[in-house]
Design a protein around this motif. Structure first.
Motif, short mmCIF file in Angstrom:
data_model
loop_
_atom_site.label_atom_id
_atom_site.label_comp_id
_atom_site.label_asym_id
_atom_site.label_seq_id
_atom_site.Cartn_x
_atom_site.Cartn_y
_atom_site.Cartn_z
N MET A 1 0.84 -1.17 0.00
CA MET A 1 0.00 0.00 0.00
C MET A 1 0.89 1.25 0.00
O MET A 1 1.84 1.34 0.76
N LYS A 2 0.57 2.19 -0.85
CA LYS A 2 1.37 3.40 -0.98
C LYS A 2 0.87 4.46 -0.01
O LYS A 2 -0.32 4.68 0.13
N GLU A 3 1.81 5.12 0.67
CA GLU A 3 1.44 6.19 1.59
C GLU A 3 1.56 7.53 0.90
O GLU A 3 2.44 7.74 0.07
N VAL A 4 0.67 8.42 1.25
CA VAL A 4 0.69 9.76 0.70
C VAL A 4 1.07 10.71 1.81
O VAL A 4 0.47 10.71 2.88
N ASP A 5 2.09 11.51 1.55
CA ASP A 5 2.54 12.47 2.54
C ASP A 5 1.91 13.83 2.23
O ASP A 5 2.57 14.73 1.71
N LYS A 7 0.22 17.17 3.52
CA LYS A 7 0.07 18.01 4.71
C LYS A 7 -0.88 19.15 4.37
O LYS A 7 -0.64 19.92 3.46
#
Length: 83
Positions: A1-5, A7
């Motif tokens: 699963m890809k994480e999105v940073d 903010k």
């Protein structure tokens, strides 16, 4: 699963003009005729009123939206013309 940073918060304040125009057209498909204030309420009050007005005016100029009435009684509906 890809994480999105990512903010920050998402909102409609910085919506691109073409996306706002699409929202207006979709709104008028369901709720026409409608006053600008009603469109504003349904599309999102965080969008600046002048930005919404410019988008509606552009759609009228392009012939995609038809303006009914004048001043405070103005309402908008989708144009009958095929684009």
């Amino acid at each position: 699963m890809k994480e999105v940073d990512f903010k920050g918060r998402t909102d409609l304040k910085k919506i691109e003009p073409h996306r706002l125009e699409h929202l207006i057209l979709e709104n008028l498909k369901i709720y026409a005729p409608a006053a600008r204030s009603d469109i504003h309420t349904r599309v999102g009050l965080e969008i600046h009123e002048k930005k919404l007005k410019r988008s509606i005016d552009k759609l009228v100029e392009e012939g995609k939206v038809f303006k009914i009435g004048e001043k405070r009684g103005t309402q908008y509906k989708l144009s009958d013309k095929k684009q």
